[in-house]
Design an enzyme around this catalytic site. Structure first.
Site, PDB file in Angstrom:
ATOM      1  N   ASP A  25      52.965   6.240 -46.225  1.00 14.01           N
ATOM      2  CA  ASP A  25      54.217   5.615 -45.423  1.00 14.01           C
ATOM      3  C   ASP A  25      53.264   4.693 -44.275  1.00 14.01           C
ATOM      4  O   ASP A  25      53.896   3.813 -43.938  1.00 14.01           O
ATOM      5  CB  ASP A  25      54.807   7.247 -44.173  1.00 14.01           C
ATOM      6  CG  ASP A  25      55.275   7.058 -45.621  1.00 14.01           C
ATOM      7  OD1 ASP A  25      56.566   7.557 -45.679  1.00 14.01           O
ATOM      8  OD2 ASP A  25      54.780   9.060 -46.362  1.00 14.01           O
ATOM      9  N   TYR A 195      47.018   9.947 -57.455  1.00 12.45           N
ATOM     10  CA  TYR A 195      47.394  11.504 -57.005  1.00 12.45           C
ATOM     11  C   TYR A 195      46.378  12.608 -58.076  1.00 12.45           C
ATOM     12  O   TYR A 195      46.134  12.722 -58.742  1.00 12.45           O
ATOM     13  CB  TYR A 195      48.199  11.456 -57.360  1.00 12.45           C
ATOM     14  CG  TYR A 195      49.156  10.886 -56.741  1.00 12.45           C
ATOM     15  CD1 TYR A 195      49.191  10.686 -54.690  1.00 12.45           C
ATOM     16  CD2 TYR A 195      49.969  10.158 -56.867  1.00 12.45           C
ATOM     17  CE1 TYR A 195      49.744   9.704 -54.129  1.00 12.45           C
ATOM     18  CE2 TYR A 195      50.931   9.388 -56.136  1.00 12.45           C
ATOM     19  CZ  TYR A 195      50.904   9.513 -54.683  1.00 12.45           C
ATOM     20  OH  TYR A 195      51.835   8.894 -53.697  1.00 12.45           O
ATOM     21  N   ARG A 265      48.727   4.100 -56.923  1.00 14.23           N
ATOM     22  CA  ARG A 265      49.812   5.431 -56.980  1.00 14.23           C
ATOM     23  C   ARG A 265      50.386   4.992 -55.663  1.00 14.23           C
ATOM     24  O   ARG A 265      49.666   3.893 -54.262  1.00 14.23           O
ATOM     25  CB  ARG A 265      48.530   6.826 -56.207  1.00 14.23           C
ATOM     26  CG  ARG A 265      47.998   6.342 -55.137  1.00 14.23           C
ATOM     27  CD  ARG A 265      47.596   8.107 -54.314  1.00 14.23           C
ATOM     28  NE  ARG A 265      47.388   8.066 -53.677  1.00 14.23           N
ATOM     29  CZ  ARG A 265      46.654   9.238 -52.991  1.00 14.23           C
ATOM     30  NH1 ARG A 265      45.867   9.850 -53.755  1.00 14.23           N
ATOM     31  NH2 ARG A 265      46.836   9.323 -52.118  1.00 14.23           N
ATOM     32  N   GLY A 266      51.520   5.194 -55.473  1.00 18.62           N
ATOM     33  CA  GLY A 266      52.333   5.428 -54.487  1.00 18.62           C
ATOM     34  C   GLY A 266      52.910   4.146 -54.391  1.00 18.62           C
ATOM     35  O   GLY A 266      53.005   3.980 -55.208  1.00 18.62           O
ATOM     36  N   GLU A 267      53.244   2.974 -53.287  1.00 19.76           N
ATOM     37  CA  GLU A 267      53.833   2.209 -52.860  1.00 19.76           C
ATOM     38  C   GLU A 267      53.417   1.162 -52.921  1.00 19.76           C
ATOM     39  O   GLU A 267      53.250  -0.173 -53.872  1.00 19.76           O
ATOM     40  CB  GLU A 267      55.129   2.300 -52.378  1.00 19.76           C
ATOM     41  CG  GLU A 267      56.430   1.370 -51.977  1.00 19.76           C
ATOM     42  CD  GLU A 267      57.196   1.209 -50.831  1.00 19.76           C
ATOM     43  OE1 GLU A 267      58.039   0.384 -50.401  1.00 19.76           O
ATOM     44  OE2 GLU A 267      57.484   2.615 -50.720  1.00 19.76           O
TER      45      GLU A 267
END
Length: 371
Positions: A25, A195, A265-267
């Site tokens: 985020d 992750y 990983r992630g956005e």
């Protein structure tokens, strides 16, 4: 609402961010803040975890909030938890951006009812079809009557695009010119950022038995430490393992530009791999009800027409899906490595189309200045 600033005026933007997925985020909102500053706005980032932001900015932990954004011309404010139920001392900017529907402090929102700023919710990236019909659709807050515009980043013409900096291609060209004309070793260069709940041991086994010499650069994260340990205990002569220092966000793209293949990983890191045109395997953030698998398959579908070899496309999809379900197929990995040139062509083709769609900051800037 018209926000046509006079030549001497600078439009002010407040960005609110609650940190849930560690660097996820914060990473997206910090990148957005940096890019909107580049568009000529005065940006204030209100965030509830400044230590995470320090790392992204390349600064020591516990750097005071007012110093974090100094080099980027961004005002950083620590979001005090007491503001959620009590008085918030901040006065609303002309434009308010709510990161991932994080919910603004009630007192701040009450002030917005008076000043009537332009209000956006920047949602998570998705390649799913439904976001096209929801992008830029306004919603009305029942308590205040304020209009909030829902902005959906994506990879299609009817989405909000991805964050691409104005100088992205210039920086990419400059960095690549600094690299040797050819890989000075016969090792494939793999960047690893995932992750820790992923199939680390199986990934290590696949790398050890892939039939190629590898230079594996692992990021500063738990998954990186686990993979490094799994690879080094075998003492394989075909694999070199390098633990990377934590890099500031502004330097992250260089890791992708210098790699033949990336585990991301992630956005934010996935978006950067897409923009870079680096062949990648996406370890997506797991969500209840396997919602993440829907997002993964939607993105894969967008890639399909860029693959000349449909069997290679199927192998890429199957390996990613297995990885996100807790396994890793060494045979599929070997197929991807053996056809890496075709994989790279597909990735570059997708990146070219993605860049042609335009950049999220420029599109958002146009919306702001027109209203």
């Amino acid at each position: 609402m018209a926000l046509q600033a006079q030549p001497s005026e600078i439009i002010k933007i407040d960005i609110f961010c609650r940190v849930i997925d560690n660097f996820g985020d914060a990473g997206v909102m910090w990148r957005l803040a940096r890019s909107l500053t580049g568009e000529g706005f005065a940006v204030r980032l209100i965030i509830d975890d400044t230590d995470t932001l320090c790392a992204l900015a390349g600064l020591p932990a516990q750097t005071p909030a007012d110093l974090i954004g100094k080099d980027e011309a961004i005002e950083v404010v620590l979001w005090d938890k007491e503001w959620d139920s009590g008085e918030c001392p901040l006065e609303p900017a002309e434009v308010v951006i709510e990161g991932f529907a994080c919910r603004l402090p009630e007192d701040y929102e009450r002030k917005m009812a008076v000043t009537r700023p332009l209000w956006f919710n920047i949602d998570y990236f998705s390649a799913e079809d439904w976001i096209e019909s929801c992008h830029l659709v306004p919603s009305i807050e029942p308590k205040t009557g304020l209009v909030k515009i829902n902005y959906f980043p994506g990879v299609t013409p009817r989405s909000g695009s991805l964050i691409i900096e104005k100088d992205y291609e210039a920086q990419e060209s400059l960095y690549k010119k600094s690299l040797p004309a050819q890989n000075t070793t016969d090792h494939l260069r793999i960047f690893f950022f995932a992750y820790p709940y992923g199939p680390i041991e199986s990934i290590a086994e696949a790398m050890l038995h892939c039939g190629h010499k590898l230079e594996v650069s692992v990021s500063q994260c738990e998954a990186g430490r686990l993979l490094s340990a799994a690879l080094l205990k075998t003492e394989s002569k075909d694999i070199t393992v390098k633990t990377l220092p934590f890099v500031a966000q502004k330097d992250f793209d260089q890791l992708l530009w210098a790699s033949d293949i990336a585990f991301v990983r992630g956005e934010d890191s996935a978006a950067r791999a897409m923009i870079a045109g680096t062949p990648f395997l996406w370890h997506i953030y797991h969500q209840d009800g396997d919602v993440h698998m829907v997002k993964l398959k939607a993105l894969q579908k967008r890639f399909e027409r860029h693959f000349a070899d449909i069997a290679l496309f199927a192998a890429w999809c199957e390996l990613q899906e297995k990885m996100n379900n807790g396994t890793f197929d060494r045979d599929l990995f070997k197929v991807l490595l053996e056809k890496r040139d075709e994989w790279q062509k597909a990735s570059v083709s997708f990146a070219r189309d993605l860049r042609a769609l335009g950049a999220l900051p420029a599109k958002l800037s146009e919306l702001i200045r027109k209203r």
